[in-house]
Design a protein around this motif. Structure first.
Motif, PDB file in Angstrom:
ATOM      1  N   LEU A  86       0.859  -1.189   0.000  1.00 25.92           N
ATOM      2  CA  LEU A  86       0.000   0.000   0.000  1.00 25.92           C
ATOM      3  C   LEU A  86       0.885   1.226   0.000  1.00 25.92           C
ATOM      4  O   LEU A  86       1.794   1.337   0.833  1.00 25.92           O
ATOM      5  CB  LEU A  86      -0.854   0.035   1.277  1.00 25.92           C
ATOM      6  CG  LEU A  86      -1.961  -1.006   1.406  1.00 25.92           C
ATOM      7  CD1 LEU A  86      -2.624  -0.884   2.776  1.00 25.92           C
ATOM      8  CD2 LEU A  86      -3.006  -0.843   0.306  1.00 25.92           C
ATOM      9  N   CYS A  87       0.624   2.147  -0.945  1.00 31.91           N
ATOM     10  CA  CYS A  87       1.457   3.351  -0.971  1.00 31.91           C
ATOM     11  C   CYS A  87       1.100   4.227   0.227  1.00 31.91           C
ATOM     12  O   CYS A  87      -0.064   4.355   0.595  1.00 31.91           O
ATOM     13  CB  CYS A  87       1.337   4.081  -2.296  1.00 31.91           C
ATOM     14  SG  CYS A  87       0.221   5.462  -2.324  1.00 31.91           S
ATOM     15  N   GLU A  88       2.135   4.755   0.842  1.00 31.27           N
ATOM     16  CA  GLU A  88       1.912   5.476   2.097  1.00 31.27           C
ATOM     17  C   GLU A  88       1.282   6.853   1.875  1.00 31.27           C
ATOM     18  O   GLU A  88       0.834   7.475   2.826  1.00 31.27           O
ATOM     19  CB  GLU A  88       3.224   5.616   2.879  1.00 31.27           C
ATOM     20  CG  GLU A  88       4.246   6.532   2.255  1.00 31.27           C
ATOM     21  CD  GLU A  88       5.549   6.549   3.047  1.00 31.27           C
ATOM     22  OE1 GLU A  88       5.775   5.660   3.879  1.00 31.27           O
ATOM     23  OE2 GLU A  88       6.346   7.474   2.806  1.00 31.27           O
ATOM     24  N   HIS A  89       1.255   7.312   0.622  1.00 39.28           N
ATOM     25  CA  HIS A  89       0.683   8.636   0.363  1.00 39.28           C
ATOM     26  C   HIS A  89      -0.827   8.594   0.192  1.00 39.28           C
ATOM     27  O   HIS A  89      -1.523   9.515   0.589  1.00 39.28           O
ATOM     28  CB  HIS A  89       1.307   9.250  -0.899  1.00 39.28           C
ATOM     29  CG  HIS A  89       2.793   9.340  -0.822  1.00 39.28           C
ATOM     30  ND1 HIS A  89       3.633   8.718  -1.713  1.00 39.28           N
ATOM     31  CD2 HIS A  89       3.594   9.957   0.076  1.00 39.28           C
ATOM     32  CE1 HIS A  89       4.890   8.961  -1.383  1.00 39.28           C
ATOM     33  NE2 HIS A  89       4.892   9.700  -0.304  1.00 39.28           N
ATOM     34  N   HIS A  90      -1.323   7.538  -0.449  1.00 35.31           N
ATOM     35  CA  HIS A  90      -2.759   7.466  -0.756  1.00 35.31           C
ATOM     36  C   HIS A  90      -3.428   6.238  -0.159  1.00 35.31           C
ATOM     37  O   HIS A  90      -4.634   6.082  -0.270  1.00 35.31           O
ATOM     38  CB  HIS A  90      -2.972   7.457  -2.286  1.00 35.31           C
ATOM     39  CG  HIS A  90      -2.372   8.633  -2.991  1.00 35.31           C
ATOM     40  ND1 HIS A  90      -1.125   8.600  -3.569  1.00 35.31           N
ATOM     41  CD2 HIS A  90      -2.844   9.884  -3.196  1.00 35.31           C
ATOM     42  CE1 HIS A  90      -0.850   9.782  -4.106  1.00 35.31           C
ATOM     43  NE2 HIS A  90      -1.868  10.579  -3.893  1.00 35.31           N
ATOM     44  N   MET A  91      -2.623   5.358   0.411  1.00 38.38           N
ATOM     45  CA  MET A  91      -3.123   4.072   0.922  1.00 38.38           C
ATOM     46  C   MET A  91      -3.855   3.288  -0.164  1.00 38.38           C
ATOM     47  O   MET A  91      -4.852   2.622   0.083  1.00 38.38           O
ATOM     48  CB  MET A  91      -3.997   4.278   2.169  1.00 38.38           C
ATOM     49  CG  MET A  91      -3.173   4.828   3.314  1.00 38.38           C
ATOM     50  SD  MET A  91      -4.096   5.233   4.787  1.00 38.38           S
ATOM     51  CE  MET A  91      -4.545   3.609   5.369  1.00 38.38           C
ATOM     52  N   MET A 157      -1.541   1.954  -8.183  1.00 35.31           N
ATOM     53  CA  MET A 157      -2.942   2.311  -8.442  1.00 35.31           C
ATOM     54  C   MET A 157      -3.184   3.810  -8.291  1.00 35.31           C
ATOM     55  O   MET A 157      -4.055   4.356  -8.949  1.00 35.31           O
ATOM     56  CB  MET A 157      -3.883   1.544  -7.493  1.00 35.31           C
ATOM     57  CG  MET A 157      -3.928   0.050  -7.724  1.00 35.31           C
ATOM     58  SD  MET A 157      -4.166  -0.447  -9.436  1.00 35.31           S
ATOM     59  CE  MET A 157      -5.903  -0.187  -9.633  1.00 35.31           C
ATOM     60  N   CYS A 158      -2.390   4.475  -7.450  1.00 36.46           N
ATOM     61  CA  CYS A 158      -2.606   5.918  -7.269  1.00 36.46           C
ATOM     62  C   CYS A 158      -2.211   6.705  -8.516  1.00 36.46           C
ATOM     63  O   CYS A 158      -2.600   7.864  -8.663  1.00 36.46           O
ATOM     64  CB  CYS A 158      -1.858   6.431  -6.040  1.00 36.46           C
ATOM     65  SG  CYS A 158      -0.073   6.347  -6.173  1.00 36.46           S
ATOM     66  N   MET A 159      -1.452   6.071  -9.403  1.00 40.93           N
ATOM     67  CA  MET A 159      -1.114   6.722 -10.673  1.00 40.93           C
ATOM     68  C   MET A 159      -2.020   6.229 -11.805  1.00 40.93           C
ATOM     69  O   MET A 159      -1.974   6.753 -12.909  1.00 40.93           O
ATOM     70  CB  MET A 159       0.339   6.428 -11.060  1.00 40.93           C
ATOM     71  CG  MET A 159       1.355   7.175 -10.221  1.00 40.93           C
ATOM     72  SD  MET A 159       3.042   6.703 -10.666  1.00 40.93           S
ATOM     73  CE  MET A 159       3.184   7.355 -12.317  1.00 40.93           C
TER      74      MET A 159
HETATM   75 ZN   LIG Z   1       0.139   6.793  -3.890  1.00 40.29          ZN
END
Ligand SMILES: [Zn+2]
Ligand SMILES: Nc1nc2c(ncn2[C@@H]2O[C@H](COP(=O)(O)OP(=O)(O)OP(=O)(O)O)[C@@H](O)[C@H]2O)c(=O)[nH]1
Length: 198
Positions: A86-91, A157-159
């Motif tokens: 999980l990306c820490e910026h957007h979860m 996924m956030c991108m």
């Molecule tokens: Zn992200």
């Protein structure tokens, strides 16, 4: 790692996360009492605990359970280890493959421990760079090999689902220690991970 069941839900954490997820459901304009979502806060609370279980795990301790003395001193490569983080910026999820190599220095590691160490660091809030570094340093410190290399290829996924919405841009990160600083050793590793031989 194919866990059949994950039984380590902490009751207090589940209750707290449940309240938070209920707020989120309400916050996005959904009715938290609607039949389809009434159990969603609990499901999401458990899913989130599963996806972040790495915080409660000690990678060095797990690796040390399967270190064996052996004189083999050629490169060992385990490639295509799937990972989900999980990306820490957007979860939001990022996922892909890790490739790991090491050159033993009198000791080898049980092969299954390499995917395990990937999962332990992936199941946290992460950035791909730190995930790569965490795996590399943990292996270097615990196994003390002649060299260790980690390459991670992932999509975020956030991108993809939001933000810049780019569907075809994969990110590659890598880290090299010891013998892998030498160009020919590094090239041998990169050649091995790009081959289709299984
Ligand atoms: Zn992200
Ligand atoms: N370096 C790195 N960046 C990441 C990773 N995961 C997500 N990011 C980035 O973290 C950055 C956070 O930037 P911000 O500008 O604070 O957040 P944002 O407004 O949501 O950014 P956009 O995604 O560009 O819409 C973004 O550029 C993401 O693409 C990662 O694993 N490594």
């Amino acid at each position: 790692m194919a866990y059949k069941y994950f039984e380590e839900y902490n009751h207090k954490t589940t209750e707290k996360l449940k309240d938070n997820f209920r707020e989120i459901i309400q916050g996005v304009g959904e009715d938290p009492e609607r039949e389809g979502v009434v159990k969603t806060p609990e499901r999401a609370a458990k899913a989130m605990q599963f996806l972040t279980q790495g915080y409660a795990m000690d990678a060095e301790k797990i690796l040390k359970k399967a270190i064996f003395e052996e004189s083999y001193d050629e490169m060992v490569v385990v490639k295509d280890i799937e990972l989900y983080s999980l990306c820490e910026h957007h979860m939001l999820p990022f996922f892909g493959k890790a490739h790991i190599a090491y050159i033993p220095n009198g000791k080898i590691i049980g092969l299954s421990k390499l995917p395990r160490v990937v999962d332990i660091f992936a199941r946290r809030l992460q950035v791909q760079e730190r995930l790569t570094h965490d795996i590399l340093e943990c292996l270097n410190k615990t196994l003390k090999p002649q060299g260790v290399a980690v390459v991670i290829e992932a999509v975020h996924m956030c991108m993809m689902m939001r933000g810049v919405q780019k569907q075809n841009s994969a990110t590659t990160t890598s880290g090299f220690r010891g013998q892998f600083k030498k160009i020919e050793t590094r090239e041998e590793f990169l050649k091995l991970i790009s081959s289709d031989l299984r």
